[in-house]
Design a protein around this motif. Structure first.
Motif, PDB file in Angstrom:
ATOM      1  N   ARG A   1       0.847  -1.181   0.000  1.00 16.29           N
ATOM      2  CA  ARG A   1       0.000   0.000   0.000  1.00 16.29           C
ATOM      3  C   ARG A   1       0.885   1.234   0.000  1.00 16.29           C
ATOM      4  NH1 ARG A   1      -4.504  -0.655  -1.408  1.00 16.29           N
ATOM      5  NH2 ARG A   1      -4.987  -2.255   0.063  1.00 16.29           N
ATOM      6  N   VAL A   2       0.433   2.282  -0.687  1.00 14.42           N
ATOM      7  CA  VAL A   2       1.150   3.556  -0.748  1.00 14.42           C
ATOM      8  C   VAL A   2       0.393   4.562   0.115  1.00 14.42           C
ATOM      9  CG1 VAL A   2       1.973   5.415  -2.248  1.00 14.42           C
ATOM     10  CG2 VAL A   2       1.947   3.065  -3.085  1.00 14.42           C
ATOM     11  N   HIS A   3       1.114   5.194   1.031  1.00 15.05           N
ATOM     12  CA  HIS A   3       0.523   6.165   1.952  1.00 15.05           C
ATOM     13  C   HIS A   3       1.228   7.514   1.820  1.00 15.05           C
ATOM     14  CE1 HIS A   3      -1.720   3.138   4.288  1.00 15.05           C
ATOM     15  NE2 HIS A   3      -0.665   2.365   4.116  1.00 15.05           N
ATOM     16  N   ALA A   4       0.595   8.527   2.350  1.00 14.50           N
ATOM     17  CA  ALA A   4       1.206   9.861   2.436  1.00 14.50           C
ATOM     18  C   ALA A   4       1.261  10.249   3.913  1.00 14.50           C
ATOM     19  CB  ALA A   4       0.391  10.882   1.663  1.00 14.50           C
ATOM     20  N   ALA A   5       2.317  10.935   4.282  1.00 13.04           N
ATOM     21  CA  ALA A   5       2.484  11.397   5.657  1.00 13.04           C
ATOM     22  C   ALA A   5       3.019  12.820   5.632  1.00 13.04           C
ATOM     23  CB  ALA A   5       3.464  10.493   6.405  1.00 13.04           C
ATOM     24  N   PRO A   6       2.636  13.618   6.607  1.00 11.19           N
ATOM     25  CA  PRO A   6       3.256  14.938   6.698  1.00 11.19           C
ATOM     26  C   PRO A   6       4.723  14.767   7.055  1.00 11.19           C
ATOM     27  CG  PRO A   6       1.807  14.546   8.584  1.00 11.19           C
ATOM     28  CD  PRO A   6       1.661  13.374   7.663  1.00 11.19           C
ATOM     29  N   ALA A   7       5.553  15.641   6.543  1.00  9.50           N
ATOM     30  CA  ALA A   7       6.986  15.586   6.854  1.00  9.50           C
ATOM     31  C   ALA A   7       7.212  15.926   8.322  1.00  9.50           C
ATOM     32  CB  ALA A   7       7.748  16.557   5.971  1.00  9.50           C
ATOM     33  N   ALA A   8       8.237  15.322   8.899  1.00 10.76           N
ATOM     34  CA  ALA A   8       8.614  15.632  10.275  1.00 10.76           C
ATOM     35  C   ALA A   8       9.062  17.093  10.343  1.00 10.76           C
ATOM     36  CB  ALA A   8       9.739  14.702  10.718  1.00 10.76           C
ATOM     37  N   PRO A   9       8.870  17.739  11.470  1.00 12.33           N
ATOM     38  CA  PRO A   9       9.277  19.136  11.606  1.00 12.33           C
ATOM     39  C   PRO A   9      10.747  19.349  11.248  1.00 12.33           C
ATOM     40  CG  PRO A   9       7.975  18.466  13.494  1.00 12.33           C
ATOM     41  CD  PRO A   9       8.256  17.220  12.690  1.00 12.33           C
ATOM     42  N   GLY A  10      11.006  20.378  10.466  1.00 14.94           N
ATOM     43  CA  GLY A  10      12.371  20.736  10.102  1.00 14.94           C
ATOM     44  C   GLY A  10      12.943  19.976   8.919  1.00 14.94           C
ATOM     45  N   THR A  11      12.146  19.135   8.277  1.00 14.14           N
ATOM     46  CA  THR A  11      12.627  18.362   7.129  1.00 14.14           C
ATOM     47  C   THR A  11      11.542  18.259   6.063  1.00 14.14           C
ATOM     48  OG1 THR A  11      13.575  16.255   6.420  1.00 14.14           O
ATOM     49  CG2 THR A  11      11.943  16.162   8.158  1.00 14.14           C
ATOM     50  N   THR A  12      11.948  17.907   4.880  1.00 21.33           N
ATOM     51  CA  THR A  12      10.977  17.672   3.804  1.00 21.33           C
ATOM     52  C   THR A  12      11.065  16.248   3.277  1.00 21.33           C
ATOM     53  OG1 THR A  12      12.536  18.459   2.130  1.00 21.33           O
ATOM     54  CG2 THR A  12      10.996  20.081   3.034  1.00 21.33           C
ATOM     55  N   THR A  13      11.971  15.447   3.844  1.00 21.65           N
ATOM     56  CA  THR A  13      12.180  14.092   3.326  1.00 21.65           C
ATOM     57  C   THR A  13      11.963  12.979   4.355  1.00 21.65           C
ATOM     58  OG1 THR A  13      14.546  14.234   3.795  1.00 21.65           O
ATOM     59  CG2 THR A  13      13.823  14.873   1.573  1.00 21.65           C
ATOM     60  N   VAL A  14      11.730  13.322   5.597  1.00 20.41           N
ATOM     61  CA  VAL A  14      11.505  12.333   6.643  1.00 20.41           C
ATOM     62  C   VAL A  14      10.039  12.393   7.056  1.00 20.41           C
ATOM     63  CG1 VAL A  14      12.130  11.625   8.996  1.00 20.41           C
ATOM     64  CG2 VAL A  14      13.873  12.558   7.465  1.00 20.41           C
ATOM     65  N   PRO A  15       9.355  11.246   7.027  1.00 12.33           N
ATOM     66  CA  PRO A  15       7.942  11.281   7.406  1.00 12.33           C
ATOM     67  C   PRO A  15       7.752  11.483   8.900  1.00 12.33           C
ATOM     68  CG  PRO A  15       8.620   9.015   7.021  1.00 12.33           C
ATOM     69  CD  PRO A  15       9.781   9.898   6.640  1.00 12.33           C
TER      70      PRO A  15
END
Length: 80
Positions: free
Chosen positions: A19-33
């Motif tokens: 399954r493919v999911h989307a998650a908001p990025a962790a604070p301070g990054t754009t590449t870590v969920p």
């Protein structure tokens, strides 16, 4: 769509994409969920996709090759 990360729920042991999911990025990054997907699943055991959502209006947030495995709740949250 910056600030969102695509993650894969995989099958073990072969690591195929279930399954493919989307998650908001962790604070301070754009590449870590962050810790949870938009549908509420834990991202800890998920694989982060090397593909990132396009900034192009109207384009899909997920890789086309996994279109048949997109989580419906994450799709709704992403405006799909």
């Amino acid at each position: 769509m910056s600030g969102n990360v695509v993650v894969y729920e995989t099958g073990q042991p072969e690591a195929s994409v279930l399954r493919v999911h989307a998650a908001p990025a962790a604070p301070g990054t754009t590449t870590v969920p962050g810790p949870r997907t938009f549908c509420g699943k834990d991202t800890f055991a998920m694989e982060t996709a090397s593909w990132t959502p396009s900034a192009e209006p109207g384009s899909a947030w997920y890789p086309a090759e996994h279109e048949d495995r997109v989580c419906a709740a994450c799709e709704d949250a992403m405006g799909g």
